[in-house]
Design a protein around this motif. Sequence first.
Motif, PDB file in Angstrom:
ATOM      1  N   SER A 153      26.762  49.107  64.790  1.00  0.00           N
ATOM      2  CA  SER A 153      25.458  49.728  65.011  1.00  0.00           C
ATOM      3  C   SER A 153      25.533  50.774  66.114  1.00  0.00           C
ATOM      4  O   SER A 153      24.933  51.846  66.008  1.00  0.00           O
ATOM      5  CB  SER A 153      24.424  48.657  65.360  1.00  0.00           C
ATOM      6  N   ARG A 154      26.272  50.450  67.158  1.00  0.00           N
ATOM      7  CA  ARG A 154      26.418  51.393  68.273  1.00  0.00           C
ATOM      8  C   ARG A 154      27.078  52.684  67.807  1.00  0.00           C
ATOM      9  O   ARG A 154      26.741  53.777  68.276  1.00  0.00           O
ATOM     10  CB  ARG A 154      27.249  50.738  69.376  1.00  0.00           C
ATOM     11  N   LEU A 155      28.001  52.580  66.871  1.00  0.00           N
ATOM     12  CA  LEU A 155      28.731  53.739  66.366  1.00  0.00           C
ATOM     13  C   LEU A 155      28.018  54.420  65.202  1.00  0.00           C
ATOM     14  O   LEU A 155      28.458  55.466  64.724  1.00  0.00           O
ATOM     15  CB  LEU A 155      30.127  53.314  65.907  1.00  0.00           C
ATOM     16  N   ASN A 156      26.922  53.792  64.731  1.00  0.00           N
ATOM     17  CA  ASN A 156      26.229  54.294  63.538  1.00  0.00           C
ATOM     18  C   ASN A 156      27.197  54.435  62.360  1.00  0.00           C
ATOM     19  O   ASN A 156      27.171  55.416  61.611  1.00  0.00           O
ATOM     20  CB  ASN A 156      25.546  55.633  63.820  1.00  0.00           C
ATOM     21  N   THR A 157      28.054  53.423  62.226  1.00  0.00           N
ATOM     22  CA  THR A 157      29.083  53.416  61.182  1.00  0.00           C
ATOM     23  C   THR A 157      28.964  52.146  60.343  1.00  0.00           C
ATOM     24  O   THR A 157      29.087  51.041  60.890  1.00  0.00           O
ATOM     25  CB  THR A 157      30.489  53.475  61.812  1.00  0.00           C
ATOM     26  N   PRO A 158      28.708  52.270  59.035  1.00  0.00           N
ATOM     27  CA  PRO A 158      28.640  51.078  58.187  1.00  0.00           C
ATOM     28  C   PRO A 158      29.959  50.302  58.221  1.00  0.00           C
ATOM     29  O   PRO A 158      31.043  50.910  58.186  1.00  0.00           O
ATOM     30  CB  PRO A 158      28.362  51.637  56.791  1.00  0.00           C
ATOM     31  N   LEU A 159      29.868  48.993  58.280  1.00  0.00           N
ATOM     32  CA  LEU A 159      31.071  48.171  58.258  1.00  0.00           C
ATOM     33  C   LEU A 159      31.712  48.165  56.873  1.00  0.00           C
ATOM     34  O   LEU A 159      32.939  48.122  56.741  1.00  0.00           O
ATOM     35  CB  LEU A 159      30.732  46.734  58.663  1.00  0.00           C
ATOM     36  N   VAL A 160      30.886  48.190  55.834  1.00  0.00           N
ATOM     37  CA  VAL A 160      31.406  48.090  54.479  1.00  0.00           C
ATOM     38  C   VAL A 160      30.388  48.687  53.524  1.00  0.00           C
ATOM     39  O   VAL A 160      29.182  48.580  53.740  1.00  0.00           O
ATOM     40  CB  VAL A 160      31.720  46.607  54.135  1.00  0.00           C
ATOM     41  N   GLU A 161      30.885  49.342  52.480  1.00  0.00           N
ATOM     42  CA  GLU A 161      30.014  49.970  51.498  1.00  0.00           C
ATOM     43  C   GLU A 161      30.540  49.725  50.093  1.00  0.00           C
ATOM     44  O   GLU A 161      31.746  49.511  49.895  1.00  0.00           O
ATOM     45  CB  GLU A 161      29.940  51.484  51.737  1.00  0.00           C
ATOM     46  N   GLY A 162      29.616  49.791  49.115  1.00  0.00           N
ATOM     47  CA  GLY A 162      30.008  49.703  47.710  1.00  0.00           C
ATOM     48  C   GLY A 162      30.866  48.498  47.404  1.00  0.00           C
ATOM     49  O   GLY A 162      30.499  47.361  47.697  1.00  0.00           O
ATOM     50  N   GLU A 163      32.039  48.734  46.850  1.00  0.00           N
ATOM     51  CA  GLU A 163      32.954  47.661  46.456  1.00  0.00           C
ATOM     52  C   GLU A 163      34.070  47.467  47.482  1.00  0.00           C
ATOM     53  O   GLU A 163      35.086  46.828  47.192  1.00  0.00           O
ATOM     54  CB  GLU A 163      33.569  47.978  45.083  1.00  0.00           C
ATOM     55  N   GLU A 164      33.895  48.016  48.682  1.00  0.00           N
ATOM     56  CA  GLU A 164      34.930  47.901  49.718  1.00  0.00           C
ATOM     57  C   GLU A 164      35.078  46.465  50.198  1.00  0.00           C
ATOM     58  O   GLU A 164      34.167  45.642  50.091  1.00  0.00           O
ATOM     59  CB  GLU A 164      34.578  48.795  50.909  1.00  0.00           C
ATOM     60  N   SER A 165      36.241  46.184  50.769  1.00  0.00           N
ATOM     61  CA  SER A 165      36.499  44.885  51.392  1.00  0.00           C
ATOM     62  C   SER A 165      36.463  45.032  52.908  1.00  0.00           C
ATOM     63  O   SER A 165      36.636  46.127  53.447  1.00  0.00           O
ATOM     64  CB  SER A 165      37.867  44.349  50.961  1.00  0.00           C
ATOM     65  N   LEU A 166      36.226  43.919  53.584  1.00  0.00           N
ATOM     66  CA  LEU A 166      36.185  43.894  55.044  1.00  0.00           C
ATOM     67  C   LEU A 166      36.981  42.698  55.532  1.00  0.00           C
ATOM     68  O   LEU A 166      36.698  41.563  55.143  1.00  0.00           O
ATOM     69  CB  LEU A 166      34.739  43.797  55.541  1.00  0.00           C
ATOM     70  N   LEU A 167      37.979  42.940  56.372  1.00  0.00           N
ATOM     71  CA  LEU A 167      38.769  41.871  56.966  1.00  0.00           C
ATOM     72  C   LEU A 167      38.364  41.727  58.431  1.00  0.00           C
ATOM     73  O   LEU A 167      38.455  42.682  59.196  1.00  0.00           O
ATOM     74  CB  LEU A 167      40.268  42.182  56.871  1.00  0.00           C
ATOM     75  N   ILE A 168      37.903  40.539  58.788  1.00  0.00           N
ATOM     76  CA  ILE A 168      37.554  40.227  60.171  1.00  0.00           C
ATOM     77  C   ILE A 168      38.595  39.243  60.667  1.00  0.00           C
ATOM     78  O   ILE A 168      38.746  38.152  60.117  1.00  0.00           O
ATOM     79  CB  ILE A 168      36.146  39.609  60.274  1.00  0.00           C
ATOM     80  N   THR A 169      39.343  39.639  61.687  1.00  0.00           N
ATOM     81  CA  THR A 169      40.465  38.807  62.114  1.00  0.00           C
ATOM     82  C   THR A 169      40.626  38.814  63.624  1.00  0.00           C
ATOM     83  O   THR A 169      40.108  39.687  64.321  1.00  0.00           O
ATOM     84  CB  THR A 169      41.770  39.294  61.441  1.00  0.00           C
ATOM     85  N   SER A 170      41.341  37.838  64.119  1.00  0.00           N
ATOM     86  CA  SER A 170      41.679  37.785  65.541  1.00  0.00           C
ATOM     87  C   SER A 170      42.835  38.732  65.841  1.00  0.00           C
ATOM     88  O   SER A 170      43.745  38.883  65.024  1.00  0.00           O
ATOM     89  CB  SER A 170      42.069  36.354  65.919  1.00  0.00           C
ATOM     90  N   GLY A 171      42.776  39.339  67.008  1.00  0.00           N
ATOM     91  CA  GLY A 171      43.860  40.208  67.436  1.00  0.00           C
ATOM     92  C   GLY A 171      44.871  39.513  68.322  1.00  0.00           C
ATOM     93  O   GLY A 171      45.741  40.168  68.909  1.00  0.00           O
ATOM     94  N   VAL A 172      44.779  38.194  68.408  1.00  0.00           N
ATOM     95  CA  VAL A 172      45.663  37.441  69.299  1.00  0.00           C
ATOM     96  C   VAL A 172      47.135  37.639  68.934  1.00  0.00           C
ATOM     97  O   VAL A 172      48.006  37.669  69.800  1.00  0.00           O
ATOM     98  CB  VAL A 172      45.290  35.940  69.271  1.00  0.00           C
ATOM     99  N   LYS A 173      47.424  37.800  67.649  1.00  0.00           N
ATOM    100  CA  LYS A 173      48.807  38.025  67.203  1.00  0.00           C
ATOM    101  C   LYS A 173      49.067  39.494  66.914  1.00  0.00           C
ATOM    102  O   LYS A 173      49.938  39.843  66.108  1.00  0.00           O
ATOM    103  CB  LYS A 173      49.106  37.164  65.986  1.00  0.00           C
ATOM    104  N   GLY A 174      48.319  40.350  67.587  1.00  0.00           N
ATOM    105  CA  GLY A 174      48.534  41.780  67.425  1.00  0.00           C
ATOM    106  C   GLY A 174      48.144  42.271  66.049  1.00  0.00           C
ATOM    107  O   GLY A 174      47.161  41.819  65.461  1.00  0.00           O
ATOM    108  N   GLY A 175      48.943  43.199  65.502  1.00  0.00           N
ATOM    109  CA  GLY A 175      48.621  43.792  64.211  1.00  0.00           C
ATOM    110  C   GLY A 175      49.224  43.106  63.012  1.00  0.00           C
ATOM    111  O   GLY A 175      49.148  43.620  61.890  1.00  0.00           O
ATOM    112  N   ASP A 176      49.811  41.929  63.208  1.00  0.00           N
ATOM    113  CA  ASP A 176      50.522  41.272  62.107  1.00  0.00           C
ATOM    114  C   ASP A 176      49.620  40.895  60.941  1.00  0.00           C
ATOM    115  O   ASP A 176      50.064  40.896  59.784  1.00  0.00           O
ATOM    116  CB  ASP A 176      51.250  40.026  62.612  1.00  0.00           C
ATOM    117  N   ARG A 177      48.358  40.552  61.223  1.00  0.00           N
ATOM    118  CA  ARG A 177      47.478  40.181  60.110  1.00  0.00           C
ATOM    119  C   ARG A 177      47.269  41.360  59.162  1.00  0.00           C
ATOM    120  O   ARG A 177      47.231  41.190  57.938  1.00  0.00           O
ATOM    121  CB  ARG A 177      46.137  39.671  60.645  1.00  0.00           C
TER     122      ARG A 177
END
Length: 238
Positions: free
Chosen positions: A141-165
Motif C-alpha cells: 500500500s505504501r508503494l501503491n503497488t499491487p501484490l498480485v494481479e490476474g492469474e499471477e502467483s505470489l510467494l510469501i516466504t521467510s528470508g532467514v535462509k537468504g534467497g534459496d527459497r
Amino acid sequence: MTTIRGKLYGIGVGPGDPELIPLKAVRILGRVDMVFAAASSKNTYSMAVDIAKHHIPENTPIIKLPFPMTQDKVETERAWRENAQTIISHVDAGKQAAFITLGDPMTYSTYGYVLKSILAIRPDLPIETVPGITSYQACASRLNTPLVEGEESLLITSGVKGGDRLRNTSPKPENIVFLKAYRNAADISLALEENDMIGNSVGISCCSLPQEEIIRDVRAFKDRKPGYWTIIIAKQTP
C-alpha cells in the motif's frame, strides 16, 4: 451458581501505525482484563505494546511473556509451553485476556506457536483470533503497488535462509515477498539478480513508522545490512 468463564483473544496489531489496528481489536482491547505480549527473555521491550498502548486502558495489566532469542529448539519449545500454561491459568480463573502480536496473528507470529501449545494442553479453551494487517500488505500500500494481479502467483516466504527459497522454487512466482530479510538481504539481492527480478524489487524498513525507509535498489544491501524490520518485495520484470 454460575461459573465465570474466561476467554483468550489473539489480536494482530498491524505493522506499526496504531491507526492500522482493526476496529474489532480496539474494542476488545478496551474491555479485556489483561493483555499478554511477547518479549525477549533479555529485556521487556515489546513493539506490539508500543503500537497498541493507546488502545489499552491505563488500568489494564500488561504481562510481557519472555521468549528466548535462540535456535535451541528444546529451549524454545519449553518457553512456548510455559507461557501457554501462564495464559491458561489466567483464562481458567475467569479472565478475559488478549495476546497481542505484530501484523497478523496467523502469519509468522509468536502467537501461532503459543496457540498450538495452548490447544495441545487445553483444546477446549475458549479462543478467538482477530486478524491483523500484515507488514507486506502495508508495504504494498505504501508503494501503491499491487501484490498480485490476474492469474499471477505470489510467494510469501521467510528470508532467514537468504534467497534459496526463490532459487529452489519452480516455476518461478510472478511476485515474491521476503519477510525477515534483514540478516540475509545481500543473498536475497543476489538471488533476485540471478532470476532477473532485481530491477523490479524494493526494500522497506519499518513500514508505517516514523523511521520508515524505502530502498529502491536492493543491491544496496550487498554493502550494508538493513534494519531488523525489513521486507523485500519483488516482481518479474514485464
